[in-house]
Design a protein around this motif. Structure first.
Motif, PDB file in Angstrom:
ATOM      1  N   GLU A  87       0.820  -1.207   0.000  1.00 44.73           N
ATOM      2  CA  GLU A  87       0.000   0.000   0.000  1.00 44.73           C
ATOM      3  C   GLU A  87       0.860   1.266   0.000  1.00 44.73           C
ATOM      4  O   GLU A  87       0.441   2.308  -0.501  1.00 44.73           O
ATOM      5  CB  GLU A  87      -0.924  -0.001   1.222  1.00 44.73           C
ATOM      6  CG  GLU A  87      -2.012  -1.069   1.155  1.00 44.73           C
ATOM      7  CD  GLU A  87      -2.932  -1.033   2.346  1.00 44.73           C
ATOM      8  OE1 GLU A  87      -2.656  -0.243   3.276  1.00 44.73           O
ATOM      9  OE2 GLU A  87      -3.919  -1.788   2.354  1.00 44.73           O
ATOM     10  N   HIS A  88       2.065   1.181   0.585  1.00 43.78           N
ATOM     11  CA  HIS A  88       2.958   2.343   0.552  1.00 43.78           C
ATOM     12  C   HIS A  88       3.314   2.707  -0.886  1.00 43.78           C
ATOM     13  O   HIS A  88       3.435   3.886  -1.228  1.00 43.78           O
ATOM     14  CB  HIS A  88       4.228   2.060   1.344  1.00 43.78           C
ATOM     15  CG  HIS A  88       4.019   2.006   2.822  1.00 43.78           C
ATOM     16  ND1 HIS A  88       3.931   0.821   3.508  1.00 43.78           N
ATOM     17  CD2 HIS A  88       3.867   2.978   3.747  1.00 43.78           C
ATOM     18  CE1 HIS A  88       3.740   1.069   4.788  1.00 43.78           C
ATOM     19  NE2 HIS A  88       3.688   2.368   4.960  1.00 43.78           N
ATOM     20  N   MET A  89       3.482   1.692  -1.733  1.00 46.03           N
ATOM     21  CA  MET A  89       3.774   1.941  -3.140  1.00 46.03           C
ATOM     22  C   MET A  89       2.605   2.653  -3.804  1.00 46.03           C
ATOM     23  O   MET A  89       2.783   3.587  -4.586  1.00 46.03           O
ATOM     24  CB  MET A  89       4.032   0.614  -3.855  1.00 46.03           C
ATOM     25  CG  MET A  89       5.254  -0.126  -3.364  1.00 46.03           C
ATOM     26  SD  MET A  89       6.754   0.535  -4.086  1.00 46.03           S
ATOM     27  CE  MET A  89       6.538   0.077  -5.791  1.00 46.03           C
ATOM     28  N   GLN A  90       1.405   2.226  -3.477  1.00 46.10           N
ATOM     29  CA  GLN A  90       0.222   2.849  -4.064  1.00 46.10           C
ATOM     30  C   GLN A  90       0.046   4.279  -3.557  1.00 46.10           C
ATOM     31  O   GLN A  90      -0.367   5.163  -4.296  1.00 46.10           O
ATOM     32  CB  GLN A  90      -1.007   2.007  -3.745  1.00 46.10           C
ATOM     33  CG  GLN A  90      -0.976   0.644  -4.410  1.00 46.10           C
ATOM     34  CD  GLN A  90      -2.167  -0.221  -4.047  1.00 46.10           C
ATOM     35  OE1 GLN A  90      -2.708  -0.098  -2.953  1.00 46.10           O
ATOM     36  NE2 GLN A  90      -2.575  -1.100  -4.951  1.00 46.10           N
ATOM     37  N   THR A  91       0.371   4.502  -2.282  1.00 47.42           N
ATOM     38  CA  THR A  91       0.264   5.853  -1.717  1.00 47.42           C
ATOM     39  C   THR A  91       1.204   6.817  -2.420  1.00 47.42           C
ATOM     40  O   THR A  91       0.860   7.985  -2.666  1.00 47.42           O
ATOM     41  CB  THR A  91       0.577   5.824  -0.218  1.00 47.42           C
ATOM     42  OG1 THR A  91      -0.350   4.944   0.434  1.00 47.42           O
ATOM     43  CG2 THR A  91       0.463   7.216   0.397  1.00 47.42           C
ATOM     44  N   LEU A  92       2.404   6.341  -2.746  1.00 53.13           N
ATOM     45  CA  LEU A  92       3.389   7.177  -3.437  1.00 53.13           C
ATOM     46  C   LEU A  92       3.189   7.175  -4.950  1.00 53.13           C
ATOM     47  O   LEU A  92       3.981   7.757  -5.677  1.00 53.13           O
ATOM     48  CB  LEU A  92       4.804   6.688  -3.109  1.00 53.13           C
ATOM     49  CG  LEU A  92       5.259   6.843  -1.659  1.00 53.13           C
ATOM     50  CD1 LEU A  92       6.601   6.154  -1.438  1.00 53.13           C
ATOM     51  CD2 LEU A  92       5.353   8.317  -1.283  1.00 53.13           C
ATOM     52  N   ALA A  93       2.115   6.511  -5.422  1.00 56.79           N
ATOM     53  CA  ALA A  93       1.793   6.440  -6.854  1.00 56.79           C
ATOM     54  C   ALA A  93       2.925   5.785  -7.636  1.00 56.79           C
ATOM     55  O   ALA A  93       3.223   6.172  -8.771  1.00 56.79           O
ATOM     56  CB  ALA A  93       1.498   7.825  -7.406  1.00 56.79           C
ATOM     57  N   LEU A  94       3.546   4.749  -7.057  1.00 58.55           N
ATOM     58  CA  LEU A  94       4.644   4.048  -7.704  1.00 58.55           C
ATOM     59  C   LEU A  94       4.259   2.640  -8.135  1.00 58.55           C
ATOM     60  O   LEU A  94       5.034   1.968  -8.803  1.00 58.55           O
ATOM     61  CB  LEU A  94       5.857   3.970  -6.763  1.00 58.55           C
ATOM     62  CG  LEU A  94       6.478   5.308  -6.358  1.00 58.55           C
ATOM     63  CD1 LEU A  94       7.621   5.088  -5.388  1.00 58.55           C
ATOM     64  CD2 LEU A  94       6.982   6.057  -7.581  1.00 58.55           C
ATOM     65  N   ALA A  95       3.092   2.165  -7.725  1.00 61.32           N
ATOM     66  CA  ALA A  95       2.668   0.808  -8.062  1.00 61.32           C
ATOM     67  C   ALA A  95       1.773   0.824  -9.295  1.00 61.32           C
ATOM     68  O   ALA A  95       1.073   1.807  -9.549  1.00 61.32           O
ATOM     69  CB  ALA A  95       1.919   0.181  -6.880  1.00 61.32           C
ATOM     70  N   PRO A  96       1.792  -0.256 -10.069  1.00 62.50           N
ATOM     71  CA  PRO A  96       0.870  -0.342 -11.216  1.00 62.50           C
ATOM     72  C   PRO A  96      -0.583  -0.256 -10.750  1.00 62.50           C
ATOM     73  O   PRO A  96      -0.903  -0.596  -9.613  1.00 62.50           O
ATOM     74  CB  PRO A  96       1.183  -1.722 -11.804  1.00 62.50           C
ATOM     75  CG  PRO A  96       2.555  -2.051 -11.322  1.00 62.50           C
ATOM     76  CD  PRO A  96       2.676  -1.416  -9.975  1.00 62.50           C
TER      77      PRO A  96
END
Length: 242
Positions: free
Chosen positions: A183-192
């Motif tokens: 979820e941290h990746m999604q928060t930083l807009a770094l995840a697909p």
């Protein structure tokens, strides 16, 4: 007592309070503190249920701060959990080398996570790729900006290391690696957009990894510049991946 069928007049006389005071209390609206605690209890129960009754007050306190931006004392969280009749499971999982002997070893799972570390004059972003089955740091990347390139470099490093460690014959028969993005990746807009989020077991391994990194870093008051923190992180991650 009155709600249990006792007469208000006799109960008020026994407790040495006035009847008018009792009725005024009944008509009084809940205080802001009571309403806030009720809302906070709902959030605590939501986090607790999503963790499948694993999280204790420490982890829930962390989630309230990091995910919801709620600044509340851990003592308040403990009090509300006690009043709600819930508690976390005792014991901790260690981050250590070695295979996890359960059904999750059927496939290799790499989990990618990114964290933002703030200093007085800027932010340092760190992306890591962890093999949660063997609990190993496979690849990492550190930069001053949060971009897709940060994640790509970490994944490239993990793929290169994996290819170097496997003999060519074994590599041809190795089952594909499964990927997940936290979820941290999604928060930083770094995840697909369609990224898979890891289960609670993999997420617990990621959290344990960052706690080890946090214990090894110098205290936050020494993070004077992004450059000094970046140097610390790169040195630590190099040691962890050795």
């Amino acid at each position: 007592m009155a709600s249990e069928g006792h007469q208000v007049r006799s109960t008020a006389a026994l407790l040495r309070v006035s009847e008018s005071g009792y009725y005024a209390w009944c008509r009084r609206a809940p205080s802001g503190r009571v309403l806030w605690h009720a809302r906070l209890t709902e959030l605590i129960l939501s986090i607790y249920r999503s963790s499948e009754a694993m999280y204790g007050s420490r982890r829930i306190h962390h989630e309230l701060q990091e995910r919801y931006g709620i600044n509340v004392s851990r003592g308040t969280v403990e009090l509300l959990m006690r009043q709600a009749g819930i508690r976390g499971r005792a014991g901790r999982t260690r981050w250590a080398a070695g295979q996890m002997l359960d059904s999750r070893t059927a496939r290799r799972l790499w989990v990618t996570d990114a964290r933002a570390h703030h200093t007085r004059t800027g932010t340092v972003y760190c992306a890591v790729v962890l093999d949660t089955n063997q609990r190993r740091l496979m690849g990492w990347s550190v930069d001053r900006t949060a971009t897709q390139e940060l994640v790509h470099r970490a994944l490239d490093a993990a793929l290169v290391r994996d290819a170097e460690e496997l003999p060519p014959v074994r590599a041809q028969h190795t089952r594909p690696t499964a990927y997940a993005f936290t979820e941290h990746m999604q928060t930083l807009a770094l995840a697909p957009v369609t990224a898979r989020v890891p289960d609670r077991h993999a997420q617990a391994s990621v959290d344990l990894f960052w706690r080890r990194i946090g214990r090894s870093l110098l205290p936050r008051q020494y993070w004077n510049t992004p450059e000094s923190l970046q140097t610390q992180l790169m040195s630590l991650l190099e040691d962890f991946s050795a």
